[in-house]
Scaffold this motif. Structure first.
Motif, PDB file in Angstrom:
ATOM      1  N   GLU A 193      43.220  37.842 137.542  1.00 27.55           N
ATOM      2  CA  GLU A 193      43.521  36.820 138.550  1.00 27.55           C
ATOM      3  C   GLU A 193      44.208  37.444 139.758  1.00 27.55           C
ATOM      4  O   GLU A 193      43.973  37.028 140.893  1.00 27.55           O
ATOM      5  N   ALA A 194      45.061  38.451 139.512  1.00 27.50           N
ATOM      6  CA  ALA A 194      45.757  39.110 140.610  1.00 27.50           C
ATOM      7  C   ALA A 194      44.765  39.840 141.508  1.00 27.50           C
ATOM      8  O   ALA A 194      44.908  39.844 142.730  1.00 27.50           O
ATOM      9  N   HIS A 250      43.086  37.312 143.570  1.00 25.20           N
ATOM     10  CA  HIS A 250      43.978  36.902 144.653  1.00 25.20           C
ATOM     11  C   HIS A 250      44.010  37.939 145.757  1.00 25.20           C
ATOM     12  O   HIS A 250      44.001  37.601 146.956  1.00 25.20           O
ATOM     13  N   THR A 269      43.037  37.440 149.605  1.00 26.74           N
ATOM     14  CA  THR A 269      43.931  37.868 150.690  1.00 26.74           C
ATOM     15  C   THR A 269      43.176  38.739 151.685  1.00 26.74           C
ATOM     16  O   THR A 269      43.311  38.592 152.897  1.00 26.74           O
TER      17      THR A 269
END
Lengths: 211, 123
Positions: free
Chosen positions: A143-144, A147, A151
């Protein structure tokens, strides 16, 4: 922005769709970020998980992992960069065509992480190549990574290429840099040069400012 | 101008042909116009695995590779024939067995010839 936001929304109400070449170009670029297929350590496992069906990187148009730097837009530095590996990573970055982006995935790629004190570990890939997004974590969850990709997409959306209003384009692909970053070599004691002053400067302790 | 049905068919084909050319050439032209170009020494290097390019791509290979590859091809094809036969050997009967044996005999003759000629010696 070359087009007034209020005018744009007013026209949209009247059924007239207006856009700019910039928006279309950025939409195309951010919807097809192809990463370079390579992993350096355990973070690569999380990267593989992010690309597989459960987390499904293809929702963001970034599932096409390219085995050649010639076809890649994004370098995901996933894992510990050893000093032996750093020249290869920088050379691969140099071989990628513009526009290109870098995600430093995990604390090792950011700063050396738990191996920071190791004699053979590079203390962050941002010493040699410009990193766009840093993901903390050891390792970061898929998930990071998603993300970080979102970004990066926001960052690409903000970049200007054709607008003549703001001076030098913020899209690095069109600026005056020649695209060749210094490839470090293995010296007698350490990797040389220890960092590329174009992209990274050692933290300075400011004297006399704090009381 | 009124087109006959015969001409009309070719007209459609012509339009399709032009559209196809535009579809293929259009992106190339757009890429040429707005694509960033920053060629550099590293980017133009031959090798793309992160290592420095060494030597020349036009080095000579030993001709023996060719003979070895050919022998390998023959034996791999042999396996392709033998395995299906082995699976159905009981129902296929003796006639199939002797046919295959004859086939293998011919191949063995080739191998013996190859051996005698010294094609399997590396140096």
């Amino acid at each position: 922005m070359p087009i007034d936001e209020g005018l744009k929304s007013e026209l949209a109400k009247a059924g007239v769709f207006t856009t700019t070449l910039e928006s279309i170009y950025n939409w195309g670029r951010r919807s097809s970020i192809w990463p370079l297929q390579f992993g350096l350590a355990c973070c690569a496992i999380e990267m593989i998980a992010a690309a597989a069906s459960r987390f499904d990187l293809s929702r963001f148009g970034a599932e096409v992992f390219r085995p050649s730097p010639r076809q890649a837009d994004l370098m995901i530095v996933a894992g510990t960069v050893t000093k032996k590996m750093a020249p290869q990573v920088v050379r691969l970055y140099n071989q990628m065509p513009e526009p290109k982006y870098v995600i430093a995935m995990g604390v090792c790629a950011i700063s050396g992480g738990p191996f920071k004190q190791g004699y053979n570990v590079l203390k962050g890939i941002d010493r040699y190549i410009p990193v766009d997004v840093h993901i903390p974590g050891c390792p970061p969850r898929p998930e990071a990574l998603l993300h970080a990709l979102m970004t990066l997409q926001r960052k690409i959306d903000e970049q200007t290429t054709f607008s003549q209003f703001e001076g030098e384009p913020t899209n690095r692909a069109y600026d005056s840099h020649d695209g060749e970053f210094t490839v470090p070599t293995l010296g007698a004691h350490d990797i040389e040069p220890p960092f590329n002053p174009e992209v990274w400067k050692p933290a300075q302790i400011a004297k006399g400012t704090s009381k | 101008m009124v087109l006959t049905p015969y001409e009309y068919n070719y007209f459609v084909l012509g339009v399709m042909f032009i559209l196809a050319i535009c579809f293929a050439v259009g992106p190339l032209i757009i890429a040429r116009l707005i694509g960033p170009r920053k060629p550099s020494r590293t980017k133009n290097a031959t090798y793309e695995c992160g290592l420095v390019t060494r030597g020349d791509a036009w080095m000579q290979l030993k001709i023996h590779y060719y003979l070895y590859a050919l022998s390998f091809l023959i034996f791999s094809l042999e396996i392709v024939f033998i395995i299906p036969l082995a699976v159905v050997l009981k129902s296929a009967g003796w006639w199939a067995f002797f046919s295959m044996s004859f086939f293998l005999l011919i191949l063995s003759a080739g191998l013996v010839y190859e051996w005698k000629k010294g094609a399997l010696e590396w140096d």
